[in-house]
Design a protein around this motif. Structure first.
Motif, PDB file in Angstrom:
ATOM      1  N   ALA A 129      48.059  36.835  61.939  1.00 49.55           N
ATOM      2  CA  ALA A 129      47.061  37.898  62.063  1.00 49.55           C
ATOM      3  C   ALA A 129      47.596  39.016  62.955  1.00 49.55           C
ATOM      4  CB  ALA A 129      45.773  37.326  62.654  1.00 49.55           C
ATOM      5  N   GLY A 180      46.269  33.649  63.757  1.00 47.83           N
ATOM      6  CA  GLY A 180      45.733  34.251  64.976  1.00 47.83           C
ATOM      7  C   GLY A 180      45.483  33.239  66.084  1.00 47.83           C
ATOM      8  N   ALA A 181      45.413  31.962  65.721  1.00 51.55           N
ATOM      9  CA  ALA A 181      45.074  30.927  66.702  1.00 51.55           C
ATOM     10  C   ALA A 181      46.335  30.365  67.363  1.00 51.55           C
ATOM     11  CB  ALA A 181      44.313  29.805  66.007  1.00 51.55           C
ATOM     12  N   PRO A 182      46.173  29.689  68.503  1.00 46.60           N
ATOM     13  CA  PRO A 182      47.326  29.031  69.137  1.00 46.60           C
ATOM     14  C   PRO A 182      47.874  27.932  68.234  1.00 46.60           C
ATOM     15  CG  PRO A 182      45.462  29.181  70.653  1.00 46.60           C
ATOM     16  CD  PRO A 182      44.940  29.578  69.313  1.00 46.60           C
ATOM     17  N   ASP A 183      49.195  27.796  68.231  1.00 47.60           N
ATOM     18  CA  ASP A 183      49.839  26.766  67.429  1.00 47.60           C
ATOM     19  C   ASP A 183      50.062  25.546  68.314  1.00 47.60           C
ATOM     20  OD1 ASP A 183      51.461  25.128  65.947  1.00 47.60           O
ATOM     21  OD2 ASP A 183      52.776  26.733  65.234  1.00 47.60           O
ATOM     22  N   ALA A 210      55.775  31.830  68.412  1.00 50.61           N
ATOM     23  CA  ALA A 210      55.170  30.694  67.700  1.00 50.61           C
ATOM     24  C   ALA A 210      55.255  30.883  66.194  1.00 50.61           C
ATOM     25  CB  ALA A 210      53.710  30.524  68.126  1.00 50.61           C
ATOM     26  N   GLY A 224      52.173  32.226  72.033  1.00 49.85           N
ATOM     27  CA  GLY A 224      51.949  30.920  71.421  1.00 49.85           C
ATOM     28  C   GLY A 224      51.000  30.936  70.241  1.00 49.85           C
ATOM     29  N   ASN A 225      50.485  32.121  69.874  1.00 43.47           N
ATOM     30  CA  ASN A 225      49.550  32.215  68.750  1.00 43.47           C
ATOM     31  C   ASN A 225      50.268  32.679  67.488  1.00 43.47           C
ATOM     32  OD1 ASN A 225      47.851  31.818  70.907  1.00 43.47           O
ATOM     33  ND2 ASN A 225      46.334  33.317  70.241  1.00 43.47           N
ATOM     34  N   LEU A 226      49.696  32.378  66.341  1.00 44.16           N
ATOM     35  CA  LEU A 226      50.267  32.813  65.064  1.00 44.16           C
ATOM     36  C   LEU A 226      49.809  34.238  64.788  1.00 44.16           C
ATOM     37  CD1 LEU A 226      49.943  29.568  62.891  1.00 44.16           C
ATOM     38  CD2 LEU A 226      51.832  30.343  64.332  1.00 44.16           C
ATOM     39  N   GLN A 227      50.564  35.176  65.334  1.00 45.15           N
ATOM     40  CA  GLN A 227      50.176  36.586  65.282  1.00 45.15           C
ATOM     41  C   GLN A 227      51.389  37.456  64.983  1.00 45.15           C
ATOM     42  OE1 GLN A 227      48.558  36.594  69.314  1.00 45.15           O
ATOM     43  NE2 GLN A 227      46.478  36.810  68.491  1.00 45.15           N
ATOM     44  N   PHE A 273      53.629  24.239  69.258  1.00 42.55           N
ATOM     45  CA  PHE A 273      54.509  25.180  69.953  1.00 42.55           C
ATOM     46  C   PHE A 273      54.120  25.194  71.426  1.00 42.55           C
ATOM     47  CE2 PHE A 273      55.613  29.398  71.532  1.00 42.55           C
ATOM     48  CZ  PHE A 273      56.893  29.584  71.043  1.00 42.55           C
TER      49      PHE A 273
END
Lengths: 149, 202
Positions: free
Chosen positions: A96, B48-51, A129, A47-50, B54
């Motif tokens: 990231a 890097g953080a939760p969206d 995500a 769920g993270n932008l990674q 989503f």
């Protein structure tokens, strides 16, 4: 297996690179993903932008070997940010590094297209995500441009 | 022009189940939904953080047009499905195909009350890589990170994409020991997957 020599300097030092982007799950998850861990950086979550990057360490490079496909990529470590732009839609997302991957050498020479727009070799994997910000998860694989953010 | 996200937001704020605004856009398959999306605004979420827009997890219950989902991280999500929401379960499907126990990923717009107004919901979708260990009848035995996953060919649904070639329903080119990526729909609480697409580098 013979390995080809990577271009010098790495292509991504000269500007954006184009390649294939897919998605993978990590962190706590359901189904076949439930056995997946938190990734090489210990922070990966679906769920993270990674994203996963093929050159996060010597050990990572030894597994992914994009150089065997003739692609040189810079060493970039956990937390480094890339912008990934889907060539089909023009949508982009900044993510990231959280894991090592994809295993570029196992799909060497693979090429994906949308219309006449194509890109070759798997250079980056996004979390669900992140991928779903630029394409439908059901597309599975897309050509993309990768740049530093 | 109003974006699809704007329509979803106003649809949910405007009145729950009878969503006239979203209906005007039609119910789209996931690919069409993304093609119809207007350019996104600047990214608000830190890399890097939760969206927050989503969600992932498994459906615990379904009430009218709302999915109550327990995230794998044990956080609950309330996901509202409207007429304009695209749903995928081995292909585009109607809302009645969502069942308790299904895993999902969902993207939409997080509303002030915490509910997620869904733009897209992917039910049981998995995207796994591995080596083909064996092929028996209409089943590929995939070694995925040391675990065997039985991947079933579904007539009329499953296709293979060999590099840039167009999708084909002929999966006979796939060979034991080759590496592939399989996009498909997990059969809940099993090690089995129905194949949507097999991506093969050759």
């Amino acid at each position: 297996m013979a390995r080809s020599t990577a271009p010098d300097p790495p292509a991504d030092l000269l500007g954006p690179v184009q390649g294939e982007v897919s998605w993978f799950c990590c962190g706590t998850a359901w189904g076949p993903c439930s056995s997946t861990g938190k990734g090489a950086c210990g922070t990966c979550n679906s769920g993270n932008l990674q994203h996963a990057w093929p050159n996060t360490s010597d050990a990572c490079w030894a597994i992914t070997r994009p150089d065997s496909c003739g692609v040189g990529l810079s060493r970039r470590t956990c937390g480094f940010r890339h912008r990934i732009t889907a060539l089909c839609s023009g949508s982009s997302v900044v993510t990231a590094i959280a894991d090592c991957g994809p295993q570029t050498d196992l799909f060497c020479g693979e090429r994906s297209c949308c219309g006449a727009t194509c890109a070759s070799n798997r250079l980056i994997d996004l979390t669900p995500a992140a991928y779903s910000q630029i394409a439908s998860l059901s597309s599975g694989l897309r050509p993309a441009e990768i740049s530093t953010a | 022009m109003r974006s699809r996200r704007d329509v979803l937001r106003s649809a949910v704020l405007g009145g729950g189940a009878s969503v006239v605004a979203a209906t005007a856009m039609g119910s789209l398959g996931p690919e069409a939904a993304f093609a119809a999306t207007a350019p996104a605004p600047a990214q608000k979420v830190e890399p890097g953080a939760p969206d927050p827009d989503f969600a992932e997890g498994r459906i615990r219950s379904i009430k009218e047009n709302t999915l109550l989902v327990l995230g794998s991280n044990l956080v609950f999500h309330t996901i509202r499905v409207v007429d304009g929401t695209s749903l995928w379960k081995l292909g585009p499907v109607a809302f009645d195909q969502a069942k308790p126990g299904d895993g999902l990923y969902a993207r939409g717009v997080r509303m002030p009350d915490g509910m997620l107004a869904a733009e897209s919901v992917w039910l049981n979708i998995v995207n796994i890589k591995g080596h083909i260990k064996n092929i028996t009848g209409q089943t590929l035995h995939l070694d995925h990170n040391g675990h065997e996953v039985l991947c079933h060919v579904v007539a009329g649904k499953s296709v293979a994409i060999h590099s840039e070639s167009p999708p084909t329903e002929d999966l006979s080119m796939l060979k034991v020991s080759q590496h592939v990526q399989i996009l498909g729909a997990w059969r809940p609480d099993t090690n089995e997957v129905d194949i949507a697409t097999v991506f093969s580098p050759h």
